[in-house]
Design a protein around this motif. Structure first.
Motif, short mmCIF file in Angstrom:
data_model
loop_
_atom_site.label_atom_id
_atom_site.label_comp_id
_atom_site.label_asym_id
_atom_site.label_seq_id
_atom_site.Cartn_x
_atom_site.Cartn_y
_atom_site.Cartn_z
N ILE A 214 0.84 -1.21 0.00
CA ILE A 214 0.00 0.00 0.00
C ILE A 214 0.87 1.25 0.00
CG2 ILE A 214 -1.63 1.34 1.39
CD1 ILE A 214 -2.87 -1.36 2.22
N PHE A 215 1.89 1.28 0.85
CA PHE A 215 2.81 2.41 0.93
C PHE A 215 3.50 2.65 -0.41
CE2 PHE A 215 7.10 4.01 1.82
CZ PHE A 215 6.79 5.15 2.55
N PHE A 216 4.03 1.59 -1.03
CA PHE A 216 4.75 1.70 -2.28
C PHE A 216 3.82 2.14 -3.41
CE2 PHE A 216 6.47 -0.20 -6.19
CZ PHE A 216 7.70 0.43 -6.21
N ILE A 217 2.64 1.53 -3.51
CA ILE A 217 1.69 1.88 -4.57
C ILE A 217 1.23 3.32 -4.43
CG2 ILE A 217 -0.64 1.40 -5.44
CD1 ILE A 217 -0.03 -1.58 -4.86
N PHE A 218 0.98 3.78 -3.21
CA PHE A 218 0.56 5.16 -2.99
C PHE A 218 1.60 6.14 -3.52
CE2 PHE A 218 0.84 8.96 -0.33
CZ PHE A 218 -0.40 9.53 -0.59
N PHE A 219 2.87 5.93 -3.21
CA PHE A 219 3.90 6.86 -3.64
C PHE A 219 4.20 6.75 -5.13
CE2 PHE A 219 4.62 7.35 0.89
CZ PHE A 219 4.67 8.74 0.96
N VAL A 220 4.03 5.59 -5.71
CA VAL A 220 4.19 5.46 -7.16
C VAL A 220 3.08 6.24 -7.87
CG1 VAL A 220 4.03 3.84 -9.09
CG2 VAL A 220 5.48 3.31 -7.13
N VAL A 221 1.85 6.09 -7.40
CA VAL A 221 0.72 6.83 -7.99
C VAL A 221 0.90 8.33 -7.78
CG1 VAL A 221 -1.77 7.23 -7.81
CG2 VAL A 221 -0.88 4.91 -7.84
N LEU A 222 1.33 8.73 -6.60
CA LEU A 222 1.56 10.15 -6.33
C LEU A 222 2.66 10.71 -7.24
CD1 LEU A 222 0.73 12.47 -4.42
CD2 LEU A 222 2.65 11.81 -3.00
N PHE A 223 3.74 9.97 -7.41
CA PHE A 223 4.81 10.41 -8.30
C PHE A 223 4.32 10.53 -9.73
CE2 PHE A 223 8.36 9.47 -11.18
CZ PHE A 223 9.21 10.52 -10.84
N TYR A 224 3.52 9.57 -10.18
CA TYR A 224 2.96 9.62 -11.53
C TYR A 224 2.06 10.85 -11.70
CZ TYR A 224 0.15 8.52 -15.61
OH TYR A 224 -0.48 8.60 -16.81
N TRP A 225 1.21 11.12 -10.69
CA TRP A 225 0.31 12.27 -10.76
C TRP A 225 1.10 13.58 -10.81
CZ3 TRP A 225 -0.73 16.19 -7.12
CH2 TRP A 225 -1.79 17.03 -7.47
N VAL A 226 2.13 13.68 -9.99
CA VAL A 226 2.94 14.91 -9.97
C VAL A 226 3.69 15.08 -11.28
CG1 VAL A 226 4.96 15.97 -8.88
CG2 VAL A 226 3.13 15.02 -7.47
N SER A 227 4.22 14.00 -11.82
CA SER A 227 5.00 14.12 -13.05
C SER A 227 4.15 14.39 -14.28
CB SER A 227 5.86 12.88 -13.26
OG SER A 227 5.04 11.76 -13.46
N THR A 228 2.86 14.06 -14.24
CA THR A 228 1.99 14.29 -15.40
C THR A 228 1.08 15.50 -15.23
OG1 THR A 228 0.29 12.80 -14.56
CG2 THR A 228 1.96 11.87 -16.03
N ALA A 229 1.19 16.21 -14.11
CA ALA A 229 0.34 17.38 -13.87
C ALA A 229 0.70 18.49 -14.85
CB ALA A 229 0.49 17.86 -12.44
N LYS A 230 -0.31 19.22 -15.31
CA LYS A 230 -0.11 20.32 -16.25
C LYS A 230 0.43 21.55 -15.51
CE LYS A 230 -2.33 18.27 -19.71
NZ LYS A 230 -1.60 17.14 -20.14
N LYS A 231 1.30 22.28 -16.17
CA LYS A 231 1.92 23.48 -15.58
C LYS A 231 0.89 24.52 -15.15
CE LYS A 231 5.55 26.38 -15.20
NZ LYS A 231 5.84 26.69 -13.83
N PRO A 232 -0.16 24.83 -15.96
CA PRO A 232 -1.15 25.82 -15.50
C PRO A 232 -1.87 25.38 -14.23
CG PRO A 232 -1.37 25.47 -17.86
CD PRO A 232 -0.39 24.45 -17.35
N TYR A 233 -2.14 24.09 -14.09
CA TYR A 233 -2.80 23.61 -12.87
C TYR A 233 -1.89 23.78 -11.66
CZ TYR A 233 -4.85 20.47 -9.45
OH TYR A 233 -5.38 19.96 -8.30
N ILE A 234 -0.62 23.46 -11.80
CA ILE A 234 0.33 23.62 -10.70
C ILE A 234 0.45 25.09 -10.31
CG2 ILE A 234 2.75 23.32 -10.01
CD1 ILE A 234 1.21 20.70 -10.22
N ASP A 235 0.49 26.00 -11.29
CA ASP A 235 0.55 27.43 -10.99
C ASP A 235 -0.70 27.90 -10.25
OD1 ASP A 235 3.04 27.66 -12.15
OD2 ASP A 235 2.24 28.24 -14.11
N LYS A 236 -1.85 27.43 -10.70
CA LYS A 236 -3.11 27.83 -10.07
C LYS A 236 -3.17 27.35 -8.61
CE LYS A 236 -8.08 27.15 -10.37
NZ LYS A 236 -9.16 26.42 -11.03
N VAL A 237 -2.82 26.10 -8.39
CA VAL A 237 -2.87 25.54 -7.04
C VAL A 237 -1.81 26.17 -6.14
CG1 VAL A 237 -2.60 23.39 -5.74
CG2 VAL A 237 -3.88 23.40 -7.85
N SER A 238 -0.67 26.50 -6.68
CA SER A 238 0.38 27.08 -5.84
C SER A 238 0.05 28.50 -5.41
CB SER A 238 1.71 27.06 -6.58
OG SER A 238 1.67 27.89 -7.71
#
Length: 63
Positions: free
Chosen positions: A25-49
């Motif tokens: 569970i720990f490993f799968i959570f961080f793999v999914v989180l890493f995938y989500w962060v690496s595929t996030a769009k730049k405008p979305y990251i700017d908006k959320v930040s």
């Protein structure tokens, strides 16, 4: 204290599967989180930040 817990845990059949499940569970959570962060769009990251810097629209805040 650990001897007390370890003694009782040894008596449970199949208890060794729980650490493996927890690790998966720990490993799968961080793999999914890493995938989500690496595929996030730049405008979305700017908006959320910039969310902490936007004025609040909640008028029910206590001062």
């Amino acid at each position: 204290m650990l001897k007390f817990i370890k003694h009782h845990m040894e008596g449970i059949d199949g208890v060794a599967i729980y650490p493996i499940i927890s690790l998966l569970i720990f490993f799968i959570f961080f793999v999914v989180l890493f995938y989500w962060v690496s595929t996030a769009k730049k405008p979305y990251i700017d908006k959320v930040s910039n969310i902490p810097f936007e004025p609040s629209t909640n008028n029910n805040q206590k001062s």
